[in-house]
Write a protein that holds these residues in place. Structure first.
Motif, short mmCIF file in Angstrom:
data_model
loop_
_atom_site.label_atom_id
_atom_site.label_comp_id
_atom_site.label_asym_id
_atom_site.label_seq_id
_atom_site.Cartn_x
_atom_site.Cartn_y
_atom_site.Cartn_z
N ALA A 3 8.51 4.57 6.28
CA ALA A 3 7.32 5.19 5.69
C ALA A 3 7.70 6.17 4.59
O ALA A 3 7.06 6.22 3.54
N ILE A 4 8.75 6.94 4.83
CA ILE A 4 9.22 7.89 3.81
C ILE A 4 9.71 7.14 2.59
O ILE A 4 9.41 7.51 1.45
N GLU A 5 10.48 6.07 2.80
CA GLU A 5 10.96 5.27 1.68
C GLU A 5 9.80 4.66 0.91
O GLU A 5 9.81 4.64 -0.32
N ALA A 6 8.79 4.19 1.62
CA ALA A 6 7.62 3.62 0.95
C ALA A 6 6.92 4.66 0.09
O ALA A 6 6.54 4.39 -1.05
N LEU A 7 6.76 5.86 0.64
CA LEU A 7 6.11 6.93 -0.14
C LEU A 7 6.91 7.28 -1.39
O LEU A 7 6.34 7.49 -2.46
N ILE A 8 8.21 7.35 -1.25
CA ILE A 8 9.06 7.67 -2.41
C ILE A 8 8.93 6.59 -3.48
O ILE A 8 8.78 6.89 -4.67
N LEU A 9 8.97 5.33 -3.06
CA LEU A 9 8.86 4.23 -4.02
C LEU A 9 7.48 4.19 -4.68
O LEU A 9 7.38 3.93 -5.89
N LEU A 10 6.44 4.45 -3.91
CA LEU A 10 5.10 4.47 -4.48
C LEU A 10 4.92 5.61 -5.46
O LEU A 10 4.31 5.44 -6.52
N ARG A 11 5.47 6.77 -5.13
CA ARG A 11 5.37 7.92 -6.04
C ARG A 11 6.20 7.72 -7.29
O ARG A 11 5.91 8.30 -8.33
N ALA A 12 7.22 6.86 -7.19
CA ALA A 12 8.06 6.57 -8.36
C ALA A 12 7.39 5.55 -9.28
O ALA A 12 7.94 5.22 -10.33
N GLY A 13 6.24 5.05 -8.86
CA GLY A 13 5.50 4.15 -9.73
C GLY A 13 5.63 2.68 -9.42
O GLY A 13 5.15 1.84 -10.18
N ARG A 14 6.28 2.34 -8.32
CA ARG A 14 6.40 0.93 -7.96
C ARG A 14 5.05 0.43 -7.45
O ARG A 14 4.37 1.15 -6.71
N PRO A 15 4.65 -0.78 -7.82
CA PRO A 15 3.39 -1.33 -7.30
C PRO A 15 3.44 -1.50 -5.78
O PRO A 15 4.50 -1.78 -5.20
N ALA A 16 2.30 -1.34 -5.14
CA ALA A 16 2.24 -1.39 -3.67
C ALA A 16 2.72 -2.74 -3.14
O ALA A 16 3.38 -2.79 -2.10
N ILE A 17 2.40 -3.84 -3.83
CA ILE A 17 2.83 -5.15 -3.35
C ILE A 17 4.35 -5.26 -3.39
O ILE A 17 4.96 -5.85 -2.48
N ASP A 18 4.98 -4.68 -4.40
CA ASP A 18 6.44 -4.70 -4.48
C ASP A 18 7.06 -3.91 -3.33
O ASP A 18 8.05 -4.34 -2.73
N VAL A 19 6.48 -2.76 -3.04
CA VAL A 19 6.99 -1.93 -1.95
C VAL A 19 6.83 -2.65 -0.62
O VAL A 19 7.74 -2.66 0.21
N ALA A 20 5.67 -3.28 -0.42
CA ALA A 20 5.44 -3.99 0.84
C ALA A 20 6.42 -5.15 1.00
O ALA A 20 7.01 -5.32 2.08
N LEU A 21 6.61 -5.94 -0.05
CA LEU A 21 7.53 -7.07 0.04
C LEU A 21 8.98 -6.60 0.19
O LEU A 21 9.79 -7.31 0.78
N LEU A 22 9.29 -5.46 -0.31
CA LEU A 22 10.64 -4.92 -0.20
C LEU A 22 10.94 -4.43 1.22
O LEU A 22 12.02 -4.68 1.75
N LEU A 23 9.98 -3.77 1.84
CA LEU A 23 10.22 -3.12 3.12
C LEU A 23 9.81 -3.95 4.35
O LEU A 23 10.33 -3.72 5.43
N LEU A 24 8.91 -4.90 4.17
CA LEU A 24 8.41 -5.66 5.32
C LEU A 24 9.48 -6.47 6.04
O LEU A 24 9.49 -6.49 7.27
N PRO A 25 10.41 -7.14 5.35
CA PRO A 25 11.45 -7.86 6.10
C PRO A 25 12.28 -6.94 6.99
O PRO A 25 12.59 -7.29 8.14
N GLY A 26 12.61 -5.78 6.50
CA GLY A 26 13.37 -4.82 7.30
C GLY A 26 12.57 -4.33 8.50
O GLY A 26 13.12 -4.17 9.59
N ALA A 27 11.28 -4.12 8.30
CA ALA A 27 10.43 -3.70 9.42
C ALA A 27 10.35 -4.79 10.48
O ALA A 27 10.40 -4.50 11.68
#
Length: 67
Positions: A3-27
């Motif tokens: 969740a912290i990594e997702a927030l950091i990536l979203l605040r850095a301007g990454r699109p939400a779909i990119d963040v979800a696809l990046l983190l979902l396999p690890g989750a």
């Protein structure tokens, strides 16, 4: 931590779909690990592992189209 990594990536301007696809396999893999550690039956371990692969492929395809 995810969740912290997702927030950091979203605040850095990454699109939400990119963040979800990046983190979902690890989750998904973390869910499978948790199921294995608590002694769950094999389908509860296999399902999140199997789900992580297509999401990972979708992430790779999306990244490939950007470059």
């Amino acid at each position: 931590m995810l969740a912290i990594e997702a927030l950091i990536l979203l605040r850095a301007g990454r699109p939400a779909i990119d963040v979800a696809l990046l983190l979902l396999p690890g989750a998904c893999m973390m869910l499978a690990l948790r199921a294995a550690l608590v002694g769950a039956s094999w389908p509860w371990i296999a399902m999140p592992l199997a789900a992580s692969f297509p999401v990972h492929l979708a992430d790779l395809l999306r990244r490939g189209k950007r470059h």
